[in-house]
Design an enzyme around this catalytic site. Structure first.
Site, PDB file in Angstrom:
ATOM      1  N   GLU A   1      38.462  42.573  43.349  1.00  0.00           N
ATOM      2  CA  GLU A   1      39.261  43.599  44.625  1.00  0.00           C
ATOM      3  C   GLU A   1      39.654  45.140  44.324  1.00  0.00           C
ATOM      4  O   GLU A   1      40.836  45.453  44.570  1.00  0.00           O
ATOM      5  CB  GLU A   1      40.082  42.686  45.138  1.00  0.00           C
TER       6      GLU A   1
ATOM      7  N   GLU B   1      37.045  33.358  45.239  1.00  0.00           N
ATOM      8  CA  GLU B   1      39.244  32.887  45.212  1.00  0.00           C
ATOM      9  C   GLU B   1      38.904  32.252  47.409  1.00  0.00           C
ATOM     10  O   GLU B   1      38.069  32.716  47.719  1.00  0.00           O
ATOM     11  CB  GLU B   1      39.973  34.604  45.382  1.00  0.00           C
TER      12      GLU B   1
END
Ligand code: BG6
Length: 494
Positions: free
Chosen positions: A211, A400
């Site tokens: 991220e 995720e």
């Protein structure tokens, strides 16, 4: 006023690109109704199954679970520093012990096995390998990952390693200003090359950075994540560029040092743009929005250029970049990892430039326990589909997906987390739509294997399939662990 003041700590994802672009939500102009009838499944098993090669995993990250922050000459990370700074963590906790996974990894591998998981995404702690960020490697730190890999493989679980899940060695922050310096990107590549040389006999899938946008915006924009800085826009844009550069340099280092068959890619939280109504016009508009709103990350990684709109909007604050930089950033990758939690925008087609409207979210829009986690399971269909359609990505992993929940144990001591099950079930149904339409998703890693240190929320925010009692370190399966075991078992026989 700082650009992010007044926003909740997660709202950055929806505006990460739009701030740079100067795009704001405009009045909705509805798309046209789709006249085609939905197809009816004729075979129930087929309609609910995933490809036979699909990998079912779980995910964690080093700082969130390992604990043992001083064992075996591990160096300090920016998160150790941040968590020990008063006022940064909601419940005043830190991850000094977290899940004590460093000592309990064997037990934790058995938790995965009990659910039938066939893959595991973990991260390597840079300060364990290079306590000062650069210099001589620390063999004791590396040995932990050797032990973990051996244990995973002995139990039939395929390891997927993330090189950077935000635990930058503090020394690089102190000496270089962290990702504000290009030298951090270079140090990251050296670390990436070393780890790859040491572990790629057993790890075939390597994620560079987890991220990018969150580490940039929350670490250097709002300051709610480590290193807790609030930089002005130009410096923030430079951090973003350096992080993307770090990704590209790491891709090259993995290629240079990996054994034959080593594959590499990012794990991104793409800004997910869902067509508000599924019409051809809205679908196209959502694709345009996807490209523009991810301009600083996936778009430049996959296209090798910043979009015109991105540069125009940044103006004088545009990052200093060269043609060589963007070539490095867009080094060819083997797959893209996607962290999918929530739809960032619902999109409708518009006649004006740039061809889309971002529908404002009504205050009544439903969410899970975190207010930022709006419930929109269709994000799990559109995010990978857009990766495949917009950029031709041929291999995707959902790295995720999950939610925190209140997870109060019932009188019988069990955690009946039916809200998490509802969430996972619905997202999986949309993932199944994607794979059944040929979107190349090859594995799913729910977040998280077990409750852990949830960054600035501390130990009280629980995302695990397993409940962790942080006083006793007892792990207890929640009902969602049984649900996930059932999903895996059903698909194994499908
Ligand atoms: C993802 C991160 O952004 O979200 C994870 O990669 C994190 O590390 C998860 O735990 C949940 O986020 P948060 O902010 O609720 O702790």
């Amino acid at each position: 006023m700082m650009p992010f003041e007044g926003l909740s700590r997660r709202q950055f994802s929806g505006i990460a690109g739009s701030l740079a672009l100067g795009i704001s939500a405009r009045s909705a102009k509805s798309g046209q109704a789709d006249s085609s009838k939905p197809a009816r499944p004729t075979n129930r098993r087929l309609a609910s199954s995933f490809p036979s090669t699909f990998l079912w995993g779980t995910a964690t990250s080093a700082y969130q679970i390992e604990g043992a922050v001083k064992d075996d000459e591990r160096g300090q990370s920016i998160w150790d520093h941040h968590a020990h700074t008063p006022g940064t963590i909601l419940d005043h906790s830190n991850a000094d012990h977290a899940c004590d996974h460093y000592h309990r990894y064997k037990e934790d591998v058995q938790l995965m096995k009990a659910m039938g998981a066939t893959a595991y995404r973990f991260s390597v702690a840079w300060p364990r390998i290079f306590p000062e960020g650069v210099g001589s490697p620390n063999p004791k730190g590396l040995d932990f990952y050797n032990r973990l890999l051996d244990e995973l493989l002995a139990n039939g679980i395929e390891p997927f390693a993330t090189l950077y899940h935000w635990d930058l060695p503090q020394s690089l922050q102190d000496r270089l200003g962290g990702w504000a310096s290009r030298d951090t990107a270079k140090a990251f590549a050296d670390y990436a090359g070393y780890v790859t040389a040491q572990l790629s006999d057993r790890v075939k899938h390597i994620f560079t950075i987890n991220e990018c946008s969150r580490l940039v915006h929350l670490g250097y924009g709002t300051g709610s994540d480590a290193p807790g800085l609030r930089l002005p826009q130009q410096e923030l844009n430079q951090v973003r560029h350096n992080v993307a550069l770090g990704h590209g340099l790491a891709v090259q280092a993995v290629r240079a040092h990996g054994r034959v068959g080593t594959m590499v890619g990012p794990a991104e939280n793409m800004v997910t743009c869902v067509p508000a109504i599924e019409t051809p016009a809205n679908v196209r508009a959502a694709e345009i929005a996807t490209r523009e709103l991810n301009a600083g990350y996936l778009t430049v990684m996959l296209e090798g250029q910043y979009t015109d709109a991105f540069l125009a909007s940044a103006g004088n604050n545009a990052p200093k970049s060269t043609a060589e930089d963007v070539n490095i950033i867009s080094s060819p990758i083997d797959f893209v990892g996607l962290n999918v939690y929530t739809p960032d925008h619902y999109v409708v087609a518009a006649d004006n430039e740039p061809g889309f409207t971002l529908a404002p979210f009504p205050a009544s829009f439903p969410h899970m326990e975190p207010t930022w986690l709006r419930i929109g399971p269709e994000a799990m269909y559109w995010a990978p589909r857009q990766l495949a359609e917009v950029w031709g990505v041929k291999s995707i992993y959902i790295t995720e997906n999950g939610t925190s929940a209140t997870d109060e144990p019932a009188i019988d001591g069990r955690v009946y987390d039916v809200d998490r099950i509802m969430y996972l079930r619905n997202y999986l149904m949309h993932l199944q739509r994607a794979t059944s339409e040929g979107v190349p998703v090859q594995g799913y890693f729910p977040w998280s294997l077990m409750d852990n240190f949830e960054w600035s929320d501390g130990l009280e925010k629980r995302y695990g399939l397993y409940h962790v009692d942080f006083k006793t370190q007892r792990r207890t399966p929640k009902l969602s662990a049984s649900f996930y075991r059932e999903v895996i078992a059903r698909n194994a026989v499908a």
